[in-house]
Scaffold this motif. Sequence first.
Motif, mmCIF file in Angstrom:
data_model
loop_
_atom_site.group_PDB
_atom_site.id
_atom_site.type_symbol
_atom_site.label_atom_id
_atom_site.label_comp_id
_atom_site.label_asym_id
_atom_site.label_seq_id
_atom_site.Cartn_x
_atom_site.Cartn_y
_atom_site.Cartn_z
ATOM 1 N N GLY A 22 15.113 -1.148 -4.788
ATOM 2 C CA GLY A 22 13.813 -0.801 -5.351
ATOM 3 C C GLY A 22 13.994 -0.443 -6.807
ATOM 4 N N HIS A 23 13.300 0.571 -7.261
ATOM 5 C CA HIS A 23 13.446 1.195 -8.569
ATOM 6 C C HIS A 23 12.802 0.472 -9.735
ATOM 7 N N THR A 24 12.318 -0.740 -9.625
ATOM 8 C CA THR A 24 11.794 -1.434 -10.798
ATOM 9 C C THR A 24 10.445 -0.864 -11.236
ATOM 10 N N HIS A 25 9.719 -0.217 -10.366
ATOM 11 C CA HIS A 25 8.421 0.408 -10.666
ATOM 12 C C HIS A 25 7.422 -0.571 -11.261
ATOM 13 N N LEU A 57 16.323 -8.436 -1.609
ATOM 14 C CA LEU A 57 14.942 -8.025 -1.400
ATOM 15 C C LEU A 57 14.683 -6.814 -2.285
ATOM 16 N N VAL A 58 13.733 -6.946 -3.222
ATOM 17 C CA VAL A 58 13.445 -5.871 -4.172
ATOM 18 C C VAL A 58 12.004 -5.432 -4.034
ATOM 19 N N SER A 59 11.807 -4.143 -3.778
ATOM 20 C CA SER A 59 10.469 -3.568 -3.767
ATOM 21 C C SER A 59 10.102 -3.220 -5.203
ATOM 22 N N GLN A 60 8.948 -3.683 -5.659
ATOM 23 C CA GLN A 60 8.556 -3.382 -7.030
ATOM 24 C C GLN A 60 8.022 -1.967 -7.185
ATOM 25 N N GLY A 61 7.728 -1.299 -6.081
ATOM 26 C CA GLY A 61 7.335 0.099 -6.121
ATOM 27 C C GLY A 61 6.051 0.365 -6.886
ATOM 28 N N ILE A 62 5.886 1.639 -7.261
ATOM 29 C CA ILE A 62 4.727 2.058 -8.039
ATOM 30 C C ILE A 62 5.203 3.015 -9.124
ATOM 31 N N GLY A 63 4.332 3.378 -10.008
ATOM 32 C CA GLY A 63 4.680 4.359 -11.029
ATOM 33 C C GLY A 63 5.062 3.721 -12.338
ATOM 34 N N THR A 64 5.513 4.551 -13.251
ATOM 35 C CA THR A 64 5.841 4.067 -14.585
ATOM 36 C C THR A 64 7.317 3.758 -14.702
#
Length: 70
Positions: A22-25, A57-64
């Motif tokens: 994850g972590h890409t936000h 598999l990368v979660s684009q996540g949320i946030g800045t």
Amino acid sequence: MHHGPVGADYVKEAGTDLYIAGHTHRGGQVFPVKTISCAFFYAYCGGIYDHQGMKVLVSQGIGTFSYQCV
């Protein structure tokens, strides 16, 4: 599983078949930050990729975005 989508080469060398990160936000970004963050800091931003036969598999996540990994 890893916090961010960096180091795919090292993970592949260890014999991993599936790399989840994850972590890409990216999901919380607005243009142009979304484009810049992925273009300069991450090879894989969000979605499913193939890295030399290993699925990434990368979660684009949320946030800045704030790049903190090296």
